[in-house]
Design a protein around this motif. Sequence first.
Motif, short mmCIF file in Angstrom:
data_model
loop_
_atom_site.label_atom_id
_atom_site.label_comp_id
_atom_site.label_asym_id
_atom_site.label_seq_id
_atom_site.Cartn_x
_atom_site.Cartn_y
_atom_site.Cartn_z
N GLN A 7 3.58 10.08 2.52
CA GLN A 7 2.63 9.36 1.57
C GLN A 7 2.34 10.17 0.33
OE1 GLN A 7 -0.69 7.40 3.84
NE2 GLN A 7 -1.81 7.10 1.88
N SER B 128 2.22 9.23 -3.56
CA SER B 128 1.00 9.49 -4.22
C SER B 128 1.22 10.08 -5.51
CB SER B 128 -0.16 9.99 -3.49
OG SER B 128 -0.56 9.15 -2.51
N GLY C 188 0.83 -1.33 -0.04
CA GLY C 188 0.09 -0.06 0.02
C GLY C 188 0.71 1.04 0.04
N TYR C 189 0.14 2.41 -0.17
CA TYR C 189 0.80 3.67 -0.27
C TYR C 189 1.57 4.08 1.17
CZ TYR C 189 -1.22 4.75 -4.80
OH TYR C 189 -1.63 4.73 -6.27
N GLN D 168 -8.23 0.51 -7.51
CA GLN D 168 -8.55 0.26 -6.00
C GLN D 168 -9.30 -1.09 -5.79
OE1 GLN D 168 -5.99 2.56 -4.56
NE2 GLN D 168 -7.61 1.89 -2.92
N GLU D 169 -8.93 -1.90 -4.91
CA GLU D 169 -9.96 -3.04 -4.59
C GLU D 169 -10.11 -2.85 -3.20
OE1 GLU D 169 -8.35 -6.85 -5.56
OE2 GLU D 169 -8.61 -6.60 -7.70
N GLY D 170 -11.19 -2.20 -2.85
CA GLY D 170 -11.49 -1.75 -1.33
C GLY D 170 -10.48 -0.77 -0.80
N ARG D 171 -9.78 -0.90 -0.04
CA ARG D 171 -8.76 -0.21 0.56
C ARG D 171 -7.08 -0.52 0.01
NH1 ARG D 171 -9.18 0.86 6.92
NH2 ARG D 171 -7.76 2.45 6.36
N ARG D 172 -7.10 -1.47 -0.69
CA ARG D 172 -5.76 -2.10 -1.45
C ARG D 172 -5.78 -1.28 -2.89
NH1 ARG D 172 -5.73 -6.75 -2.74
NH2 ARG D 172 -3.25 -6.94 -2.69
N ALA D 173 -4.49 -1.05 -3.23
CA ALA D 173 -3.85 -0.63 -4.56
C ALA D 173 -3.54 -1.84 -5.38
CB ALA D 173 -3.03 0.57 -4.33
#
Length: 304
Positions: free
Chosen positions: A33, A37, A21-22, A54-59
């Motif tokens: 962060q 980004s 993640g970020y 984005q898949e939910g809160r995941r990149a």
Amino acid sequence: MSDIIPIAYWQALIAIVDHGGYAQAAEALGKSQSSVSYAIQRLEEHLALRVFRQEGRRAVPTAAGQILLQRARLLVEHAQGLESSARQLGQGREALLRVAVDVLFPDWLLLRALAIFSPDCAATRIEVLETVLSGTDDALLRREADLVITPRIPQGFSGEPLLQIRFVAVAAPAHPLHALGRPLAWADLRQHRQLVIRDSGSRRQSAGWLDAEQRWTFSHPSSSIQAACAGLGFAWYPELRIRDELADGRLLPLPLIEGRHRYAMLYRVFARPDFPGPACRELADVLARLMRESGLSVEPPPPA
């Protein structure tokens, strides 16, 4: 806009995937962060495509992102190698040289090579990692070594033949196998304890196991050789490693009908083949020269 994409953008792409993640990528890179980004935003603008979804809160990398990820790894590794070479050239030689050596390579040959090498590179610290089987692969893949001596060249690397190893089946003179007084078949061996060496890598295999009913596994050849000399089992050892034990009779070759000798080739591999440091290259040259001067062949054995 410049046609050259900053290396930091590619590093951000890799870090997001590797660290999940970020926020995690920012921590790993030592950046904010928002800067991570921004790097991805500019990368996508420059390429005119999306590299994450984005898949939910995941990149999650897109299909295009996955393809770019593999190339980005090569690009970043190449850039890091170039930077490392530039630093080394400025300093003369590396401050630290890490060498991973499979235990098949005779320790007395390694020490002789280091003794020849050391006067010219007195300011270079050397770390020697003794490995078995896939442990050498791991040292390369994890970038834990600069120079590697290995019986196997992992995918993605290249190497030069360095030393041909001949294994010989042996046991102590008082071992029951010698008392049989006749040529030995595989069935004879399976009734006795075999001494083997455990893989030091993640795969944890045992080298040269015959599937004997009994076996003892050691993590280093020296302990296994001592056990064999004490009559505690039989084994195949590199002939160059047990030359003293063979010369003074502590170990005797087993009279096998077939398979009394096995062969393996050891290779010299640079972890960064395009950018080996000066000391790394010099030690590799010393090893190659020592093999030639010792009359040790690097040619594979003829077909049986």
